[in-house]
Design an enzyme around this catalytic site. Structure first.
Site, short mmCIF file in Angstrom:
data_model
loop_
_atom_site.label_atom_id
_atom_site.label_comp_id
_atom_site.label_asym_id
_atom_site.label_seq_id
_atom_site.Cartn_x
_atom_site.Cartn_y
_atom_site.Cartn_z
N LYS A 49 0.82 -1.21 0.00
CA LYS A 49 0.00 0.00 0.00
C LYS A 49 0.87 1.27 0.00
O LYS A 49 0.44 2.31 -0.46
CB LYS A 49 -0.92 0.02 1.22
CG LYS A 49 -1.82 -1.20 1.39
CD LYS A 49 -2.83 -1.34 0.27
CE LYS A 49 -3.94 -2.31 0.60
NZ LYS A 49 -3.53 -3.73 0.69
C1 LIG Z 1 -4.19 -4.88 0.26
C2 LIG Z 1 -3.38 -6.09 0.22
C3 LIG Z 1 -3.64 -7.11 -0.71
C4 LIG Z 1 -4.80 -7.04 -1.66
O1 LIG Z 1 -4.64 -6.03 -2.64
P1 LIG Z 1 -5.90 -5.51 -3.46
O2 LIG Z 1 -5.38 -4.38 -4.25
O3 LIG Z 1 -6.91 -5.09 -2.45
O4 LIG Z 1 -6.37 -6.64 -4.28
C5 LIG Z 1 -2.80 -8.20 -0.74
N1 LIG Z 1 -1.78 -8.32 0.12
C6 LIG Z 1 -1.50 -7.36 1.04
C7 LIG Z 1 -0.38 -7.57 1.97
C8 LIG Z 1 -2.29 -6.22 1.12
O5 LIG Z 1 -2.00 -5.29 2.02
#
Ligand SMILES: *Cc1c(COP(=O)(O)O)cnc(C)c1O
Length: 495
Positions: free
Chosen positions: A113
């Protein structure tokens, strides 16, 4: 350069500039903003291979964020991808057991993120300036664990902004929770809700759609926006690292110019894999988009059957950031496979909100041929961590393990041996207990902080600063609420 404007997936005919779409977050009719066309890369892959992350990110994002000046965009990028990341490469590739792991967790909060949320506050405050917005921006965010901390870190103490994060009180890992509730910054608020991520996300979307509430706050000088991946300002920065990964492989001579690769993504809200879809549609040589789910395999079932059905049991897993039954960003893909027919998209989304499911037509289903869906259950996820560690000494987190398992499954099932880039979405330090127990169940006897020290020895990596920080940090946020109290909580914070 061709100007790109943004409109809703559900038919609202307003066309917004990129900066306005980023400020608004969600379209007025509840739809998501999509670009009116997907721009093609205007530099060759070879040229891009000579650039660093920041330079390449500019080349990709300038094509989408066309109302930002070169100077504005470059300043945002420089402020985002700096020493907050623990490597100059920003998103290094690591080869292990025949696949390439694209490590997207080298930012401040050690999950992918950070790749977008380090940039979004800069894009947003620049957008506010450009558009003469004189209100304080209130970021409302629902989190399955990682978005919350990354958004808090990005927006903390940013003048002209406040941020409220809602997380499922019993649905995140202990380290994820500790990271959030220790957040500093007078403009931050963190709330544990008595419900799951879908409840949090639905609650936030409802507040966004509440015109009366928006008016009330407008009078007080506030305007809402979103840091969730429904915001196009989250999605666009994520496209860059797929182009970056490809061009690194090219530069290192691991692939030929134009050779197709596959991309495998551990998926929850469908934002990360959608960014890969955009990259492919910009001309990046990607063959398959491999969508990996955990036990909450609503997406796998959708790719199999053409029916999206959220009416099912919700599982709390060891990959909590993927514990999602309503993948918001799938709406953007639905819009594309429906031939950019927003009326049709709105119809399906209405079925989803009323009956919890919808079925796409055969011709729409044909539009999914670039995708492969797979899933890993808890045992398979754990065994994959063990397998990768045993065979190569490389330690991956639970989310990445889901993708790694599905990647192996895809290769075995199809015989397709094209190089695969696996999106490695979190540092193993964020899910230490699950990771260490997978390597040896004996570890379960130890405390969380002992496990962190053991992981450092075992993986021969340094303990990330984000983990060091929470060892001693005091808990600053203790608010909890029921799902029907979210609005009151916000009202209290904005008093
Ligand atoms: C948010 C997240 C995901 C999923 O990603 P999306 O964009 O919501 O599909 C997978 N792994 C981790 C560690 C995340 O923080």
């Amino acid at each position: 350069m061709k100007e790109v404007t943004y409109s809703s997936t559900r038919g609202d005919s307003a066309r917004l500039t990129a900066s306005m779409a980023i400020l608004k977050g969600l379209a007025a009719d509840g739809g998501l903003f999509v670009p009116d066309s997907i721009p093609a890369l205007d530099k060759s892959l070879k040229e891009l291979a000579e650039m660093d992350y920041q330079g390449l990110a500019y080349e990709v994002m300038k094509l989408f964020l066309t109302d930002y000046t070169e100077d504005e965009l470059k300043k945002c990028i420089a402020a985002a991808y700096d020493s907050k990341f623990d490597t100059e490469e920003i998103a290094p590739l690591s080869e292990s057991c025949g696949s390439y792991y694209l490590e997207l967790y080298h930012g401040a909060t050690i999950a992918f993120k950070d790749m977008a949320l380090s940039l979004l506050p800069h894009l947003m405050t620049t957008a506010a300036k450009k558009n003469g917005l004189d209100k304080e921006i209130v970021i409302l965010t629902a989190t399955s664990g990682d978005t919350g901390k990354a958004a808090l870190a990005g927006f903390a103490d940013v003048p002209g902004t406040r941020i409220v994060v809602f997380y499922p009180k019993s649905g995140v890992s202990p380290i994820q929770e500790k990271q959030m509730v220790t957040q500093r910054g007078a403009n931050t608020m963190v709330v544990g809700i008595h419900g799951n991520f879908d409840d949090a996300q639905t609650g936030v979307k409802k507040i966004f759609g509440d015109a009366g509430f928006a008016e009330e706050l407008d009078k007080k000088g506030f305007v809402f926006s979103s840091a969730n991946s429904i915001n196009i300002g989250r999605l666009v920065p994520q496209i860059c690292y797929y182009v970056y990964a490809y061009t690194r492989l090219l530069k290192e001579g691991r692939i030929a110019d134009g050779e197709e690769i596959n991309v495998c993504v551990p998926t929850g809200n469908f934002g990360n894999i959608l960014a890969a879809f955009y990259a492919k549609n910009m001309g990046l040589p990607v063959k398959k988009l491999i969508c990996a789910s955990n036990t909450n395999k609503v997406l796998f079932d959708f790719f199999e059957s053409g029916t999206y059905d959220r009416n099912r049991e919700f599982h709390v897993t060891t990959s909590p950031s993927m514990d999602i039954l309503i993948s918001s960003n799938l709406e953007r893909l639905i819009y594309y496979i429906a031939g950019c027919d927003a009326v049709r998209c709105a119809e399906l989304m209405k079925e989803l909100s009323s009956g919890g499911k919808y079925t796409i037509s055969d011709s729409e289903k044909a539009g999914l041929s670039d995708f492969y869906g797979g899933y890993a259950d808890e045992k398979e996820t754990s065994e994959q961590i063990n397998k990768i560690y045993s065979e190569s000494g490389y330690v991956i987190d639970t989310h990445t393990a889901v993708a790694s398992y599905v990647c192996d499954q895809y290769k075995a099932e199809t015989g397709d041996n094209a190089p695969v880039v696996i999106a490695s979405t979190a540092s193993p330090y964020k899910f230490t207990r699950s990771v260490m127990n997978s390597i040896d169940p004996e570890y379960d006897k130890k405390t969380d902080f002992e496990l962190i020290d053991d992981l450092a020895k075992l993986s021969n990596t340094a303990i990330p600063q984000a983990i060091e920080d929470i060892r001693t940090a005091p808990v600053l946020h203790k608010t909890e609420c029921d799902i029907d109290e979210m609005k009151q909580v916000i009202e209290g914070f904005l008093k």
